[in-house]
Design a protein around this motif. Structure first.
Motif, mmCIF file in Angstrom:
data_model
loop_
_atom_site.group_PDB
_atom_site.id
_atom_site.type_symbol
_atom_site.label_atom_id
_atom_site.label_comp_id
_atom_site.label_asym_id
_atom_site.label_seq_id
_atom_site.Cartn_x
_atom_site.Cartn_y
_atom_site.Cartn_z
ATOM 1 N N GLY A 1 35.057 65.483 23.554
ATOM 2 C CA GLY A 1 36.163 65.413 24.776
ATOM 3 C C GLY A 1 35.865 64.464 25.734
ATOM 4 N N GLU A 2 34.528 64.677 26.150
ATOM 5 C CA GLU A 2 34.027 63.951 27.260
ATOM 6 C C GLU A 2 34.294 62.180 27.054
ATOM 7 N N ALA A 3 33.720 62.170 25.776
ATOM 8 C CA ALA A 3 33.365 60.865 25.470
ATOM 9 C C ALA A 3 34.982 60.229 25.186
ATOM 10 N N ALA A 4 35.794 60.920 24.477
ATOM 11 C CA ALA A 4 37.151 60.478 24.442
ATOM 12 C C ALA A 4 37.914 60.016 25.932
ATOM 13 N N ALA A 5 37.666 60.951 26.878
ATOM 14 C CA ALA A 5 38.052 60.708 28.349
ATOM 15 C C ALA A 5 37.460 59.265 28.879
ATOM 16 N N TYR A 6 36.006 59.345 28.558
ATOM 17 C CA TYR A 6 35.380 58.220 28.957
ATOM 18 C C TYR A 6 35.935 56.850 28.124
ATOM 19 N N GLY A 7 36.339 56.956 26.889
ATOM 20 C CA GLY A 7 36.754 55.679 26.277
ATOM 21 C C GLY A 7 38.208 55.274 26.862
ATOM 22 N N PHE A 8 39.013 56.312 27.334
ATOM 23 C CA PHE A 8 40.322 56.040 27.981
ATOM 24 C C PHE A 8 40.137 55.442 29.444
ATOM 25 N N LEU A 9 38.999 56.018 30.095
ATOM 26 C CA LEU A 9 38.913 55.390 31.528
ATOM 27 C C LEU A 9 38.564 54.180 31.472
ATOM 28 N N LEU A 10 37.415 53.528 30.420
ATOM 29 C CA LEU A 10 37.170 52.080 30.077
ATOM 30 C C LEU A 10 38.151 51.229 29.535
ATOM 31 N N THR A 11 39.102 51.853 28.768
ATOM 32 C CA THR A 11 40.354 51.293 28.376
ATOM 33 C C THR A 11 41.585 51.008 29.267
ATOM 34 N N LEU A 12 41.497 52.073 30.271
ATOM 35 C CA LEU A 12 42.245 51.640 31.478
ATOM 36 C C LEU A 12 41.694 50.437 32.420
ATOM 37 N N ALA A 13 40.390 50.441 32.598
ATOM 38 C CA ALA A 13 39.825 49.278 33.438
ATOM 39 C C ALA A 13 39.986 48.075 32.643
ATOM 40 N N ILE A 14 39.995 47.969 31.263
ATOM 41 C CA ILE A 14 40.063 46.707 30.650
ATOM 42 C C ILE A 14 41.199 46.212 30.719
ATOM 43 N N VAL A 15 42.283 46.849 30.505
ATOM 44 C CA VAL A 15 43.790 46.587 30.662
ATOM 45 C C VAL A 15 44.133 46.084 32.077
ATOM 46 N N THR A 16 43.513 46.927 32.977
ATOM 47 C CA THR A 16 44.041 46.470 34.660
ATOM 48 C C THR A 16 43.339 45.302 34.780
ATOM 49 N N VAL A 17 42.100 44.849 34.399
ATOM 50 C CA VAL A 17 41.445 43.461 34.588
ATOM 51 C C VAL A 17 42.258 42.375 33.721
ATOM 52 N N THR A 18 42.694 42.695 32.787
ATOM 53 C CA THR A 18 43.411 41.924 31.753
ATOM 54 C C THR A 18 44.799 41.446 32.642
ATOM 55 N N ALA A 19 45.433 42.523 32.780
ATOM 56 C CA ALA A 19 46.688 42.390 33.763
ATOM 57 C C ALA A 19 46.500 41.562 35.061
ATOM 58 N N LEU A 20 45.429 41.702 35.829
ATOM 59 C CA LEU A 20 45.181 40.865 37.001
ATOM 60 C C LEU A 20 44.968 39.809 36.661
ATOM 61 N N MET A 21 44.297 39.272 35.373
ATOM 62 C CA MET A 21 43.825 37.655 35.053
ATOM 63 C C MET A 21 45.364 37.140 34.867
ATOM 64 N N PHE A 22 46.348 38.208 33.949
ATOM 65 C CA PHE A 22 47.651 37.107 33.615
ATOM 66 C C PHE A 22 48.455 37.016 35.080
ATOM 67 N N ALA A 23 48.367 37.923 35.793
ATOM 68 C CA ALA A 23 49.104 38.127 36.934
ATOM 69 C C ALA A 23 48.679 36.831 38.019
ATOM 70 N N ARG B 1 47.000 34.136 36.795
ATOM 71 C CA ARG B 1 47.446 33.116 35.995
ATOM 72 C C ARG B 1 49.108 32.597 36.465
ATOM 73 N N SER B 2 49.885 33.579 36.450
ATOM 74 C CA SER B 2 51.164 33.360 36.650
ATOM 75 C C SER B 2 51.495 33.057 38.272
ATOM 76 N N TRP B 3 50.599 33.558 39.057
ATOM 77 C CA TRP B 3 50.725 32.964 40.526
ATOM 78 C C TRP B 3 50.087 31.763 40.581
ATOM 79 N N SER B 4 49.135 31.447 40.081
ATOM 80 C CA SER B 4 48.587 29.944 40.277
ATOM 81 C C SER B 4 49.638 28.937 39.681
ATOM 82 N N ALA B 5 50.202 29.225 38.457
ATOM 83 C CA ALA B 5 51.330 28.440 37.735
ATOM 84 C C ALA B 5 52.264 28.149 38.874
ATOM 85 N N ARG B 6 52.930 29.155 39.538
ATOM 86 C CA ARG B 6 53.875 28.971 40.525
ATOM 87 C C ARG B 6 53.748 28.162 41.683
ATOM 88 N N LYS B 7 52.304 28.071 42.012
ATOM 89 C CA LYS B 7 52.119 27.518 43.306
ATOM 90 C C LYS B 7 52.183 25.941 43.094
#
Length: 295
Positions: free
Chosen positions: A265-287, A289-295
């Motif tokens: 159970g703990e390991a599963a929660a750990y995995g979802f926390l890590l997944t959330l971190a990866i998704v957040t970093v990826t979303a920030l990278m695309f954001a 990228r989009s911001w720099s393209a508009r400049k």
């Protein structure tokens, strides 16, 4: 009638959809379910709410793993990309069989099995008789136990990671270099631009989409680092992370909780926390990228 007409097509993709559901969707859904339960794989799962997430976020090992990961990413990603770009520029300057030779030579570490790469570097880092310590002895320096000294372990891992990953990034960047029109460099040379100015004002801007992919991929890969520190430290599910947890990373901690502590159970929660971190970093990278393209 429409269903009957498209039935052969549905039948063709059915094997993929069955395997996708069985080995991707079901593990994700069941993992999310178990992340809210206390479960050791033997007794029935007991609902504990967000207790698993709270326990992980407040644990000392989680803080250590995330601290190691931040330092690891801050050094490995930019250093690895700079090395890969340098290698790509070097290989691009050759033609014919020499270009093929260097491209294959630099890509070789990528296709090596992880255990073989770890064995090679464990021998290089070995105290007293290791290749690196022998070289240090030539300069009158003492032997260093690189993989058992908490002040050198992380940097030793970074060297291995750059050695392994630079070849893959080099191939991607080299493909991008081949797509840059040679007329741009010819015009720059006619204007008196030197090699460094050509790289800064032509190569890097033209490689921006490729660099975005390489940076994003490197960040995601770095956040999931597991096999190299695990093998370099000779870890097991009950003993991992090396001396003073200097090479403890989130995926290692998650695996240890699951198969060492039998706390799925703990390991599963750990995995979802890590997944959330990866998704957040990826979303920030695309954001970004989009911001720099508009400049």
């Amino acid at each position: 009638m429409s269903l009957r007409r498209h039935l052969p097509h549905y039948m063709m993709i059915a094997p993929f959809m069955v395997l996708f559901a069985a080995f991707f969707l079901y593990p994700i859904i069941s993992g999310f379910f178990y992340s809210f339960h206390d479960w050791n794989g033997a007794k029935p799962p007991e609902y504990v709410g967000v207790a698993n997430y709270t326990k992980i976020l407040h644990s000392r090992d989680f803080a250590t793993a995330m601290g190691n990961l931040m330092v690891y990413i801050a050094i490995t990603v930019p250093l690895g990309i700079l090395v890969a770009l340098g290698l790509a520029l070097l290989v691009d300057s050759f033609t014919g069989r020499w270009a093929n030779f260097f491209r294959n030579a630099y890509f070789m570490p990528v296709v090596l099995p992880a255990f073989l790469a770890a064995t090679i570097w464990r021998w290089i880092y070995a105290p007293n008789f290791g290749l690196l310590n022998v070289a240090l002895g030539w300069f009158g320096l003492g032997s260093i136990n690189f993989l058992n000294n908490s002040s050198t372990m992380l940097y030793s891992l970074i060297a291995v990671d750059v050695w392994v990953s630079a070849g893959f990034n080099m191939v991607i960047l080299l493909a991008g270099l081949k797509n840059i029109p040679t007329e741009l460099y010819e015009a720059a040379r006619l204007d008196g631009a030197n090699k460094w100015q050509q790289i800064v004002h032509i190569t890097v801007p033209m490689l921006a989409p490729v660099l975005f992919f390489v940076v994003t991929y490197s960040l995601i890969s770095a956040m999931q680092v597991f096999d190299k520190p695990w093998l370099l430290t000779g870890s097991s599910f009950t003993s991992y992370g090396g001396r003073r947890n200097a090479l403890l990373f989130p995926v290692m901690d998650m695996m240890g909780r699951a198969f060492g502590g039998v706390k799925f159970g703990e390991a599963a929660a750990y995995g979802f926390l890590l997944t959330l971190a990866i998704v957040t970093v990826t979303a920030l990278m695309f954001a970004l990228r989009s911001w720099s393209a508009r400049k």
